[in-house]
Scaffold this motif. Sequence first.
Motif, PDB file in Angstrom:
ATOM      1  N   ALA A 220       0.740  -1.271  -0.062  1.00  0.00           N
ATOM      2  CA  ALA A 220      -0.066   0.000  -0.001  1.00  0.00           C
ATOM      3  C   ALA A 220       0.988   1.245   0.228  1.00  0.00           C
ATOM      4  O   ALA A 220       2.153   1.185   0.082  1.00  0.00           O
ATOM      5  N   ILE A 222       0.945   5.618   0.890  1.00  0.00           N
ATOM      6  CA  ILE A 222       0.179   6.852   1.422  1.00  0.00           C
ATOM      7  C   ILE A 222       0.936   7.937   1.156  1.00  0.00           C
ATOM      8  O   ILE A 222       2.460   8.056   0.696  1.00  0.00           O
ATOM      9  N   SER A 227      -4.300  16.552  -1.792  1.00  0.00           N
ATOM     10  CA  SER A 227      -5.045  16.379  -2.618  1.00  0.00           C
ATOM     11  C   SER A 227      -4.783  18.640  -4.018  1.00  0.00           C
ATOM     12  O   SER A 227      -4.292  17.594  -4.525  1.00  0.00           O
ATOM     13  N   ARG A 232      -4.012  13.219  -6.837  1.00  0.00           N
ATOM     14  CA  ARG A 232      -3.374  12.062  -7.359  1.00  0.00           C
ATOM     15  C   ARG A 232      -3.694  11.356  -8.516  1.00  0.00           C
ATOM     16  O   ARG A 232      -4.638  12.069  -9.878  1.00  0.00           O
ATOM     17  N   THR A 239      -3.375   1.087  -4.716  1.00  0.00           N
ATOM     18  CA  THR A 239      -3.639   1.062  -3.589  1.00  0.00           C
ATOM     19  C   THR A 239      -3.366   2.561  -2.927  1.00  0.00           C
ATOM     20  O   THR A 239      -2.785   2.459  -1.671  1.00  0.00           O
ATOM     21  N   HIS A 241      -3.112   6.415  -1.324  1.00  0.00           N
ATOM     22  CA  HIS A 241      -3.613   6.716  -0.587  1.00  0.00           C
ATOM     23  C   HIS A 241      -3.201   8.229  -0.320  1.00  0.00           C
ATOM     24  O   HIS A 241      -2.415   8.434   0.972  1.00  0.00           O
ATOM     25  N   GLU A 242      -4.865   9.068  -0.257  1.00  0.00           N
ATOM     26  CA  GLU A 242      -3.913  10.227  -0.064  1.00  0.00           C
ATOM     27  C   GLU A 242      -3.877  11.207   1.485  1.00  0.00           C
ATOM     28  O   GLU A 242      -4.804  10.642   2.147  1.00  0.00           O
ATOM     29  N   GLY A 243      -3.009  11.755   2.457  1.00  0.00           N
ATOM     30  CA  GLY A 243      -2.591  12.070   2.860  1.00  0.00           C
ATOM     31  C   GLY A 243      -3.003  13.639   3.363  1.00  0.00           C
ATOM     32  O   GLY A 243      -3.315  13.883   2.276  1.00  0.00           O
TER      33      GLY A 243
END
Length: 416
Positions: A220, A222, A227, A232, A239, A241-243
């Motif tokens: 995965a 991160i 954003s 993205r 896999t 994931h935005e943080g």
Amino acid sequence: MHAEPNADTQRAAPPAPLIALLTFGTGGDLQPFLTLAEGLQRRGRRTLLIVPKFHEERVQGTGLAYLPFGTHEQSQSVLADPDLWDERKGFGVVWRGVLPSVDALQDLLVSAAGAGPCIVVSHPFLVPVAAMAREQSPALRIVGAYLAPSSLRTVHDPLTIGSLNLPSWVPVAWRRALWRLIDRRWIDPDLLPGLNAARAGRGLEAVPSFLDHMQSACDASIGLFPSWFAHRQPDWPLTFHEGQFPLRPPSRSLRLSAELESFLAAGEAPIVLTPGTGHRHAARLFRDALSALRALGRRGLFITPYPEQLPAPLPPEVLWQSHVPFDALLPRAAMLVHHGGIGTTAEALRAGIPQLILPFAFDQFDNGQRIQRLGAGLVVPASRASSRRLRQAIGALLARPLAERRVPSSFFSQCI
């Protein structure tokens, strides 16, 4: 009627996984992992920081569990190499600094995984090392922690590769071909032999491409950026994931030195300049910046742990400090002139001050372009940052109304 518990219901719940946070590099690379570890610990998670010996003293003060690797001499040899800040040679310098610690890092990770479930949250550059440990301990899981957007390969807009900014009209097929050329001529010849030699030493098959392996080996991923800073891209890992920026919450306990407080109180807000905590080869930049400040009639604050780079003597209107907490300083500064490291960039955004970014290598060019597109600053490549260009860029930024260069504070409401 109450049923007696059977053996299955009495069986103990599986232990919570250990989260090992694997990092290296300068203070700017370390700080996000410290913030992540502190946030995870507050949420009741078991954490273990794995950090270069060079940063041990800084980690000791946090009270977090940690294990060091490498030696001070290895870290210093990397920082002492001027090629570290060359946009084409820097990756090779960093990787050669990692190679002596590859076996020790694998052993640390395998040992951590042998004690129970283990998730490795890894700096992207160390993902290939974590992947080697996973091949020995298949239960180990890898989460790539991407500090900056440019660490994730893409063929889409915006496409900044070092100082090269590809216009939007360049066809996708040409962009893919460019990446293949960069791999074949630049990245793989410098990095792949060392990686595959280390893999062969453990009886593992060779990998064909360093960057492709670095990105695809994660279970995965991160993004340690929001954003609104970088959307993205379609070809980022499924896999992903935005943080958010992992900035520390402002602390009332952080204090500026008495010398700095007196300096700030004695005149107008200074222009702050730093080439980053790990830069030992910025003498020309400090010299040209001092000339620009004098021409503009502005006060300045130079920040570096390596004062031998500074012009001597500094005039009274320019102060030197080794380290300063940015969350306490930057709201009181007129502007930040810096290298474009992602942590420094995020702190200046939070403070709402203009940035003049002078990128040398790594993610700095891409970060600078994003700041320029946000309207929060300007970019001048460090190789072109003469006294005249610095004077012009600083003057242009100071002439902007403050309201035009602030990022809304609500953007930072979800920081860890």
